[in-house]
Design a protein around this motif. Sequence first.
Motif, PDB file in Angstrom:
ATOM      1  N   GLY A 104       0.810  -1.213   0.000  1.00 52.04           N
ATOM      2  CA  GLY A 104       0.000   0.000   0.000  1.00 52.04           C
ATOM      3  C   GLY A 104       0.843   1.262   0.000  1.00 52.04           C
ATOM      4  O   GLY A 104       0.546   2.236  -0.697  1.00 52.04           O
ATOM      5  N   VAL A 105       1.925   1.250   0.786  1.00 53.37           N
ATOM      6  CA  VAL A 105       2.816   2.403   0.871  1.00 53.37           C
ATOM      7  C   VAL A 105       3.500   2.661  -0.473  1.00 53.37           C
ATOM      8  O   VAL A 105       3.570   3.799  -0.951  1.00 53.37           O
ATOM      9  N   ILE A 106       4.004   1.590  -1.096  1.00 58.17           N
ATOM     10  CA  ILE A 106       4.680   1.736  -2.395  1.00 58.17           C
ATOM     11  C   ILE A 106       3.700   2.240  -3.444  1.00 58.17           C
ATOM     12  O   ILE A 106       4.005   3.143  -4.224  1.00 58.17           O
ATOM     13  N   SER A 107       2.507   1.646  -3.450  1.00 59.84           N
ATOM     14  CA  SER A 107       1.493   2.057  -4.414  1.00 59.84           C
ATOM     15  C   SER A 107       1.120   3.524  -4.220  1.00 59.84           C
ATOM     16  O   SER A 107       1.043   4.292  -5.180  1.00 59.84           O
ATOM     17  N   SER A 201      -3.685 -10.735 -19.594  1.00 56.66           N
ATOM     18  CA  SER A 201      -4.448 -10.790 -18.344  1.00 56.66           C
ATOM     19  C   SER A 201      -3.546 -10.600 -17.129  1.00 56.66           C
ATOM     20  O   SER A 201      -4.002 -10.195 -16.066  1.00 56.66           O
ATOM     21  N   LEU A 202      -2.247 -10.901 -17.277  1.00 56.81           N
ATOM     22  CA  LEU A 202      -1.304 -10.634 -16.193  1.00 56.81           C
ATOM     23  C   LEU A 202      -1.219  -9.141 -15.905  1.00 56.81           C
ATOM     24  O   LEU A 202      -1.111  -8.719 -14.757  1.00 56.81           O
ATOM     25  N   LEU A 203      -1.261  -8.330 -16.964  1.00 60.46           N
ATOM     26  CA  LEU A 203      -1.302  -6.882 -16.780  1.00 60.46           C
ATOM     27  C   LEU A 203      -2.666  -6.446 -16.278  1.00 60.46           C
ATOM     28  O   LEU A 203      -2.770  -5.600 -15.383  1.00 60.46           O
ATOM     29  N   ALA A 204      -3.717  -7.022 -16.857  1.00 58.89           N
ATOM     30  CA  ALA A 204      -5.070  -6.640 -16.459  1.00 58.89           C
ATOM     31  C   ALA A 204      -5.319  -6.937 -14.981  1.00 58.89           C
ATOM     32  O   ALA A 204      -6.083  -6.230 -14.317  1.00 58.89           O
ATOM     33  N   PHE A 205      -4.662  -7.972 -14.461  1.00 63.10           N
ATOM     34  CA  PHE A 205      -4.784  -8.309 -13.042  1.00 63.10           C
ATOM     35  C   PHE A 205      -4.432  -7.126 -12.156  1.00 63.10           C
ATOM     36  O   PHE A 205      -5.055  -6.891 -11.115  1.00 63.10           O
ATOM     37  N   PHE A 206      -3.421  -6.344 -12.569  1.00 57.43           N
ATOM     38  CA  PHE A 206      -2.998  -5.206 -11.763  1.00 57.43           C
ATOM     39  C   PHE A 206      -4.147  -4.227 -11.544  1.00 57.43           C
ATOM     40  O   PHE A 206      -4.210  -3.546 -10.528  1.00 57.43           O
ATOM     41  N   THR A 354       4.982  -4.628  -6.571  1.00 56.94           N
ATOM     42  CA  THR A 354       3.813  -4.608  -5.688  1.00 56.94           C
ATOM     43  C   THR A 354       2.848  -5.739  -6.012  1.00 56.94           C
ATOM     44  O   THR A 354       2.333  -6.416  -5.124  1.00 56.94           O
ATOM     45  N   SER A 355       2.601  -5.965  -7.288  1.00 62.70           N
ATOM     46  CA  SER A 355       1.654  -7.010  -7.680  1.00 62.70           C
ATOM     47  C   SER A 355       2.139  -8.384  -7.249  1.00 62.70           C
ATOM     48  O   SER A 355       1.345  -9.247  -6.868  1.00 62.70           O
ATOM     49  N   GLN A 356       3.475  -8.597  -7.301  1.00 65.05           N
ATOM     50  CA  GLN A 356       3.995  -9.889  -6.862  1.00 65.05           C
ATOM     51  C   GLN A 356       3.864 -10.051  -5.349  1.00 65.05           C
ATOM     52  O   GLN A 356       3.610 -11.155  -4.856  1.00 65.05           O
ATOM     53  N   ILE A 357       4.018  -8.956  -4.602  1.00 67.92           N
ATOM     54  CA  ILE A 357       3.779  -9.009  -3.164  1.00 67.92           C
ATOM     55  C   ILE A 357       2.333  -9.427  -2.897  1.00 67.92           C
ATOM     56  O   ILE A 357       2.052 -10.305  -2.079  1.00 67.92           O
ATOM     57  N   VAL A 358       1.410  -8.798  -3.619  1.00 64.34           N
ATOM     58  CA  VAL A 358      -0.008  -9.090  -3.436  1.00 64.34           C
ATOM     59  C   VAL A 358      -0.319 -10.539  -3.788  1.00 64.34           C
ATOM     60  O   VAL A 358      -1.050 -11.233  -3.067  1.00 64.34           O
ATOM     61  N   THR A 396      -4.258 -20.496  -9.112  1.00 62.68           N
ATOM     62  CA  THR A 396      -4.240 -19.372 -10.058  1.00 62.68           C
ATOM     63  C   THR A 396      -3.291 -18.267  -9.601  1.00 62.68           C
ATOM     64  O   THR A 396      -2.630 -17.631 -10.424  1.00 62.68           O
ATOM     65  N   SER A 397      -3.194 -18.051  -8.289  1.00 65.53           N
ATOM     66  CA  SER A 397      -2.280 -17.024  -7.787  1.00 65.53           C
ATOM     67  C   SER A 397      -0.829 -17.420  -8.034  1.00 65.53           C
ATOM     68  O   SER A 397       0.003 -16.584  -8.415  1.00 65.53           O
ATOM     69  N   ILE A 398      -0.503 -18.701  -7.805  1.00 66.47           N
ATOM     70  CA  ILE A 398       0.859 -19.175  -8.089  1.00 66.47           C
ATOM     71  C   ILE A 398       1.162 -19.048  -9.575  1.00 66.47           C
ATOM     72  O   ILE A 398       2.271 -18.649  -9.982  1.00 66.47           O
ATOM     73  N   LEU A 399       0.181 -19.377 -10.408  1.00 62.92           N
ATOM     74  CA  LEU A 399       0.364 -19.291 -11.863  1.00 62.92           C
ATOM     75  C   LEU A 399       0.675 -17.857 -12.281  1.00 62.92           C
ATOM     76  O   LEU A 399       1.622 -17.600 -13.030  1.00 62.92           O
ATOM     77  N   LEU A 400      -0.107 -16.918 -11.789  1.00 62.52           N
ATOM     78  CA  LEU A 400       0.126 -15.514 -12.130  1.00 62.52           C
ATOM     79  C   LEU A 400       1.439 -15.014 -11.540  1.00 62.52           C
ATOM     80  O   LEU A 400       2.175 -14.256 -12.177  1.00 62.52           O
ATOM     81  N   PHE A 401       1.732 -15.422 -10.315  1.00 64.06           N
ATOM     82  CA  PHE A 401       2.969 -15.011  -9.661  1.00 64.06           C
ATOM     83  C   PHE A 401       4.182 -15.480 -10.478  1.00 64.06           C
ATOM     84  O   PHE A 401       5.112 -14.731 -10.744  1.00 64.06           O
ATOM     85  N   SER A 402       4.136 -16.749 -10.904  1.00 60.71           N
ATOM     86  CA  SER A 402       5.248 -17.317 -11.680  1.00 60.71           C
ATOM     87  C   SER A 402       5.359 -16.665 -13.048  1.00 60.71           C
ATOM     88  O   SER A 402       6.457 -16.372 -13.529  1.00 60.71           O
ATOM     89  N   ALA A 403       4.219 -16.434 -13.687  1.00 62.57           N
ATOM     90  CA  ALA A 403       4.236 -15.849 -15.023  1.00 62.57           C
ATOM     91  C   ALA A 403       4.809 -14.443 -15.017  1.00 62.57           C
ATOM     92  O   ALA A 403       5.346 -13.972 -16.018  1.00 62.57           O
ATOM     93  N   GLY A 404       4.711 -13.771 -13.860  1.00 63.35           N
ATOM     94  CA  GLY A 404       5.254 -12.427 -13.769  1.00 63.35           C
ATOM     95  C   GLY A 404       6.758 -12.356 -13.926  1.00 63.35           C
ATOM     96  O   GLY A 404       7.312 -11.298 -14.220  1.00 63.35           O
TER      97      GLY A 404
END
Length: 406
Positions: A104-107, A201-206, A354-358, A396-404
């Motif tokens: 939140g602080v970084i964002s 969709s990896l970008l759209a996730f943000f 930040t998105s990877q933290i989330v 799905t979260s692991i998939l998106l995290f890894s794809a990042g």
Amino acid sequence: MNTVEPQEPKLRRALTTPLLTLYGLGVTVGAGIYVLVGATADIAGPYAAFSFVVAALVVSLTALSYAELATRFPVSAGEAAYVEAGFEKSWLAVCVGLAVAMSGVISASAVAIGAASYLHALTGLSVPLLTIGVVSIMGLIALWGITQSVMVAAVITVIEIAGLLFVIGWGMSVQDPQGYPITSMLPPLEIDALRLVFAASLLAFFAFVGFEDMANVAEEVKDPVRTIPKAIMLTLVLATVLYLGTSVTVLFVVPSDVLATSAAPLALVFADAPEVVKQGFSAVAIVATVNGVLIQMIMASRVIYGLADRGQLPKALATVPQRTQTPVVATLLIVGIILVLTQSLPIGVLAERTSQIVLGVFVLVNASLILLKRQADTPSEHFRVPVFVPILGVMTSILLFSAGFL
């Protein structure tokens, strides 16, 4: 004679379903959709709009997990409480809580610099000075009170949403659109097309990151068992509809080569509009970014307060004056950190992480719910989801995290 110890003031339960939904929309809808359409179009071309639908489906799994956990544990620093209950490891809970607060602080720091940059274009004042002004004013509003803060954020959110609706209305009335035909925006069932949609969709996730912040004001929600699940799902549905309508409009109106390279894609819809319309939309964009600073401040301060209230951070950070009924010390700490970051560090690289933290937090939150469901259930009433929901949420979260990292 028995004496009753005066209770320390706690946070005020003042948020209803409409206010919590507006809070959720305010923290979810914003800088993401205002800048991401061009980037997704660069990857997926005419299928970029569909990538927001895919992202919404993925996010909805974790959202349902949050809905159950937030009604099991309607407290500030929700993610930390969920992880501690599921894994029974206090140190892991503190790490998760600090990670959420840091995201939140970084964002907020990155968004504050963006807001100051927009203001610089209008006023000519220096960006560092404007950044200090934006952060300071939003900090004062956050200190004012949760009802007042969320009401201010709600008004700004309505303006922000009105801006997106204006984009859709204006764009669809353009006589000579230069973009993709609407009929070409639905991807065929082919590997190459679906690969592009997934990558975008990896970008759209943000653009959907933020709904989880609703869990961190759970201690200030009226009737959390009914209010929180309803507000979370309303937020996601409304955000998805807005994102889909906005992205389709921009793809339809703006030439693809121009759109793919733009950092301000929504403004391109008004390329041939009168100057007053262009300036008006720029003002809305500034308001949207300022709103993000305020809401991230509220979220991060509540996480710090929640950790301190449970004895996991210094107790002084849980100080809540009777007059404001807000975590003043925690809020001042967050404002101070944001000011330091905006003035001294390159935020770009940190913001990308930040998105990877989330996503990392999402994995742990879903795993916590799986562990809790394996235990004997408590007799108290709370919202429930089937166990396959958090299992799919982890996957799905692991998939998106890894794809990042690809």
